[in-house]
Design a protein around this motif. Sequence first.
Motif, PDB file in Angstrom:
ATOM      1  N   VAL A 142       0.831  -1.200   0.000  1.00 31.48           N
ATOM      2  CA  VAL A 142       0.000   0.000   0.000  1.00 31.48           C
ATOM      3  C   VAL A 142       0.869   1.256   0.000  1.00 31.48           C
ATOM      4  N   GLY A 143       0.274   2.311  -0.497  1.00 26.19           N
ATOM      5  CA  GLY A 143       1.014   3.570  -0.545  1.00 26.19           C
ATOM      6  C   GLY A 143       0.085   4.764  -0.455  1.00 26.19           C
ATOM      7  N   TRP A 144       0.672   5.899  -0.146  1.00 23.77           N
ATOM      8  CA  TRP A 144      -0.032   7.182  -0.152  1.00 23.77           C
ATOM      9  C   TRP A 144       0.713   8.132  -1.083  1.00 23.77           C
ATOM     10  N   PHE A 145      -0.055   8.869  -1.845  1.00 21.72           N
ATOM     11  CA  PHE A 145       0.477   9.889  -2.731  1.00 21.72           C
ATOM     12  C   PHE A 145      -0.309  11.174  -2.485  1.00 21.72           C
ATOM     13  N   ALA A 162      -0.734  18.534  -5.009  1.00 25.78           N
ATOM     14  CA  ALA A 162      -1.035  19.922  -4.667  1.00 25.78           C
ATOM     15  C   ALA A 162      -1.508  20.654  -5.919  1.00 25.78           C
ATOM     16  N   PRO A 163      -2.227  21.752  -5.759  1.00 26.07           N
ATOM     17  CA  PRO A 163      -2.720  22.500  -6.923  1.00 26.07           C
ATOM     18  C   PRO A 163      -1.577  22.917  -7.847  1.00 26.07           C
ATOM     19  N   GLY A 164      -1.741  22.617  -9.126  1.00 25.39           N
ATOM     20  CA  GLY A 164      -0.747  22.996 -10.112  1.00 25.39           C
ATOM     21  C   GLY A 164       0.492  22.139 -10.137  1.00 25.39           C
ATOM     22  N   LYS A 165       0.507  21.077  -9.333  1.00 30.32           N
ATOM     23  CA  LYS A 165       1.692  20.212  -9.282  1.00 30.32           C
ATOM     24  C   LYS A 165       1.325  18.780  -9.652  1.00 30.32           C
ATOM     25  N   GLU A 166       2.341  17.998  -9.962  1.00 34.45           N
ATOM     26  CA  GLU A 166       2.124  16.591 -10.266  1.00 34.45           C
ATOM     27  C   GLU A 166       1.925  15.797  -8.975  1.00 34.45           C
ATOM     28  N   ARG A 167       1.265  14.678  -9.124  1.00 33.61           N
ATOM     29  CA  ARG A 167       1.088  13.787  -7.985  1.00 33.61           C
ATOM     30  C   ARG A 167       2.451  13.243  -7.571  1.00 33.61           C
ATOM     31  N   GLU A 168       2.681  13.187  -6.250  1.00 34.87           N
ATOM     32  CA  GLU A 168       3.971  12.739  -5.752  1.00 34.87           C
ATOM     33  C   GLU A 168       3.831  11.684  -4.671  1.00 34.87           C
ATOM     34  N   PHE A 169       4.859  10.898  -4.545  1.00 36.45           N
ATOM     35  CA  PHE A 169       4.917   9.846  -3.536  1.00 36.45           C
ATOM     36  C   PHE A 169       5.033  10.436  -2.143  1.00 36.45           C
ATOM     37  N   VAL A 170       4.332   9.821  -1.188  1.00 33.47           N
ATOM     38  CA  VAL A 170       4.406  10.233   0.217  1.00 33.47           C
ATOM     39  C   VAL A 170       4.959   9.104   1.087  1.00 33.47           C
ATOM     40  N   ALA A 171       4.315   7.939   1.032  1.00 34.91           N
ATOM     41  CA  ALA A 171       4.713   6.844   1.914  1.00 34.91           C
ATOM     42  C   ALA A 171       4.252   5.527   1.309  1.00 34.91           C
ATOM     43  N   ALA A 172       4.968   4.460   1.642  1.00 35.11           N
ATOM     44  CA  ALA A 172       4.588   3.133   1.169  1.00 35.11           C
ATOM     45  C   ALA A 172       4.952   2.088   2.212  1.00 35.11           C
ATOM     46  N   ARG A 173       4.216   1.005   2.166  1.00 35.52           N
ATOM     47  CA  ARG A 173       4.427  -0.094   3.110  1.00 35.52           C
ATOM     48  C   ARG A 173       4.357  -1.389   2.323  1.00 35.52           C
ATOM     49  N   SER A 174       5.292  -2.288   2.565  1.00 33.02           N
ATOM     50  CA  SER A 174       5.289  -3.556   1.843  1.00 33.02           C
ATOM     51  C   SER A 174       4.138  -4.433   2.298  1.00 33.02           C
ATOM     52  N   ALA A 176      -2.692  19.391   0.112  1.00 32.53           N
ATOM     53  CA  ALA A 176      -2.835  18.624  -1.133  1.00 32.53           C
ATOM     54  C   ALA A 176      -4.039  17.709  -1.014  1.00 32.53           C
ATOM     55  N   VAL A 177      -4.387  17.100  -2.135  1.00 29.11           N
ATOM     56  CA  VAL A 177      -5.322  15.977  -2.117  1.00 29.11           C
ATOM     57  C   VAL A 177      -4.479  14.718  -1.949  1.00 29.11           C
ATOM     58  N   TYR A 178      -4.844  13.906  -0.977  1.00 28.44           N
ATOM     59  CA  TYR A 178      -4.094  12.694  -0.667  1.00 28.44           C
ATOM     60  C   TYR A 178      -4.844  11.474  -1.191  1.00 28.44           C
ATOM     61  N   TYR A 179      -4.080  10.590  -1.848  1.00 33.29           N
ATOM     62  CA  TYR A 179      -4.634   9.390  -2.446  1.00 33.29           C
ATOM     63  C   TYR A 179      -3.968   8.158  -1.850  1.00 33.29           C
ATOM     64  N   CYS A 180      -4.767   7.133  -1.590  1.00 30.33           N
ATOM     65  CA  CYS A 180      -4.194   5.854  -1.211  1.00 30.33           C
ATOM     66  C   CYS A 180      -4.208   4.929  -2.429  1.00 30.33           C
ATOM     67  N   ALA A 181      -3.315   3.964  -2.406  1.00 32.34           N
ATOM     68  CA  ALA A 181      -3.179   3.052  -3.537  1.00 32.34           C
ATOM     69  C   ALA A 181      -2.725   1.690  -3.035  1.00 32.34           C
ATOM     70  N   ALA A 182      -3.009   0.672  -3.841  1.00 32.32           N
ATOM     71  CA  ALA A 182      -2.632  -0.690  -3.481  1.00 32.32           C
ATOM     72  C   ALA A 182      -2.087  -1.419  -4.708  1.00 32.32           C
ATOM     73  N   LYS A 183      -1.240  -2.406  -4.456  1.00 34.44           N
ATOM     74  CA  LYS A 183      -0.629  -3.144  -5.556  1.00 34.44           C
ATOM     75  C   LYS A 183      -0.387  -4.582  -5.151  1.00 34.44           C
ATOM     76  N   LEU A 184      -0.466  -5.452  -6.121  1.00 29.89           N
ATOM     77  CA  LEU A 184      -0.211  -6.868  -5.888  1.00 29.89           C
ATOM     78  C   LEU A 184       1.272  -7.128  -6.072  1.00 29.89           C
TER      79      LEU A 184
END
Length: 123
Positions: A33-36, A39-51, A91-99
Amino acid sequence: VQLQASGGGLVQTGGSLRLSCAASGGTLGSYGVGWFRQAPGKEREFVAARSRSGLTTNYADSVRGRFTISRDNAKNTVYLQMNSLKPEDTAVYYCAAKLSIAVVTSMAGYDYWGQGTQVTVSS
């Protein structure tokens, strides 16, 4: 798996917030899992991730020591505890998941995304 992020809001500089990302249709324990954030006018960026195992975490330099990513398997939810917040964390914060078993800091490595939650830090 479907992800639902929540917990954003307005907070003063130095304050704290805890973001939640609840999963349905799958077990988060099977995913890295991760968080990205974006911010306004900027690209989405990595914040944190966990295996997937939970043994490894990674943080962006800008948040290391202030933010903590964690997971509650019983609640099928991943969290982002944010302390000592700064206006530049807005910013707007997004969570994400990956297999994948690895910790991934690239957006391209994630298969599933939540809808985002707004965090605003006032100065």
